[in-house]
Design a protein around this motif. Structure first.
Motif, short mmCIF file in Angstrom:
data_model
loop_
_atom_site.label_atom_id
_atom_site.label_comp_id
_atom_site.label_asym_id
_atom_site.label_seq_id
_atom_site.Cartn_x
_atom_site.Cartn_y
_atom_site.Cartn_z
N SER A 223 2.16 -11.70 0.10
CA SER A 223 2.88 -12.22 -1.07
C SER A 223 1.99 -12.64 -2.23
O SER A 223 2.47 -13.24 -3.19
N LYS B 100 2.95 -12.07 -5.97
CA LYS B 100 4.02 -12.89 -6.52
C LYS B 100 3.47 -14.12 -7.25
O LYS B 100 4.15 -14.71 -8.08
N GLU C 271 2.75 -0.84 0.03
CA GLU C 271 4.11 -1.30 -0.31
C GLU C 271 4.22 -2.81 -0.19
O GLU C 271 4.76 -3.48 -1.08
N THR D 71 1.78 -5.01 -0.25
CA THR D 71 0.85 -5.69 -1.16
C THR D 71 1.32 -5.63 -2.61
O THR D 71 1.23 -6.62 -3.34
N PHE D 72 1.82 -4.48 -3.02
CA PHE D 72 2.20 -4.29 -4.43
C PHE D 72 3.55 -4.92 -4.77
O PHE D 72 3.78 -5.28 -5.93
N THR D 73 4.44 -5.04 -3.78
CA THR D 73 5.74 -5.66 -4.05
C THR D 73 5.76 -7.14 -3.71
O THR D 73 6.50 -7.92 -4.33
N GLY D 74 4.98 -7.53 -2.71
CA GLY D 74 5.00 -8.92 -2.25
C GLY D 74 6.26 -9.29 -1.50
O GLY D 74 6.46 -10.45 -1.15
N GLN D 75 7.12 -8.30 -1.25
CA GLN D 75 8.40 -8.58 -0.61
C GLN D 75 8.24 -8.79 0.90
O GLN D 75 7.45 -8.10 1.55
#
Length: 265
Positions: A138, A141, A165, A167-171
């Motif tokens: 996360s 973010k 995915e 790392t880049f979205t933090g979801q």
């Protein structure tokens, strides 16, 4: 006296419990790193330890970095070079210490493993998740990057595309998706988490400790070395293994059709 990490040993298994549940077991802004390093040193010096379980008290495994620390760093009052040194002398010592610990480590992820908390789980050899667990890389973010080795660890656990995915979205992802992505090896009911971890640790501890330790070292070295180099190292480790009392006991027990008794010699 320890304030963050509980150290408990039963037979050959050590349990390390992050014990700051009211703050969701953060790894910065407290004594977490120093206590982990001290515990790892203690395990290094205790040949009776054959497996380690890491878990968190309360509803979270670890929330990662402490937001109050980040507020101080974001204020501009702390020079960049000081922040760099804080990382190098602080949280970055943890992945190196766990990477070099020869005793197998199981992460029993009871709840949220966020940011550095996820990376801590990735520093372990095996991850078991409660159905309530969540995982997030996360950092993005909060406008920062994985400063504790997550960019090296996570792709080696789940592959580059899925690590990118996360790392880049933090979801966050839930426990079932974590299982599908091979981030964890199994998902169990919350009440079964520690019994499952201890059962697995017990099966590890039942084997000759020299063989387990050397096998772990080979697997760690294989993450960043050439095949020919690893084969040479394997030959040396195997020669040592053949000379141990536990190897002789294993062979004799097999021939005698009995359960072997391993002493760590």
């Amino acid at each position: 006296m320890s304030n963050f990490l509980l150290y408990e040993q039963q037979d050959h298994i050590v349990t390390l419990t992050m014990n700051e549940p009211e703050r969701r077991n953060p790894l910065t802004g407290n004594t977490a790193v120093a206590e982990f390093l001290a515990a790892i040193d203690r395990i290094h010096g205790d040949r009776s330890v054959r497996a380690v379980v890491i878990t968190g008290a309360g509803t979270a495994f670890s929330s990662g970095g402490n937001i109050k620390d980040m507020e101080r760093q974001a204020s501009g009052a702390v020079p960049g070079m000081e922040i760099r040194q804080d990382y190098r002398c602080g949280i970055q010592r943890l992945p190196l210490a766990l990477f070099n610990l020869e005793v197998p480590v199981i992460a029993a992820v009871n709840g949220a493993a966020m940011g550095a908390g996820l990376d801590l789980a990735c520093m372990c050899d095996i991850r078991i998740a409660s159905e309530r667990a969540q995982f997030a890389e996360s950092f993005v973010k909060l406008g920062i990057i994985p400063g504790d080795g997550g960019a090296w660890l996570l792709p080696r656990v789940i592959g580059l595309s899925r690590a990118a995915e996360m790392t880049f979205t933090g979801q966050p992802i839930d426990a079932r998706l974590a299982l599908e992505w091979n981030l964890v090896s199994r998902v169990v009911a919350p009440e079964a988490l520690l019994p499952t971890a201890y059962e697995l640790a017990g099966r590890i501890a039942a084997n000759p400790p020299h063989a387990v330790r050397l096998a772990k070292r080979l697997m760690r070295e294989a993450m960043h070395t050439r095949l020919d180099t690893l084969l040479e190292l394997s030959a040396g480790f195997q020669a040592l293994s053949h000379q141990t009392a536990d190897h002789r006991e294993a062979v004799q027990a097999f021939l005698d059709k009995r359960t072997p008794v391993f002493t760590g010699n």
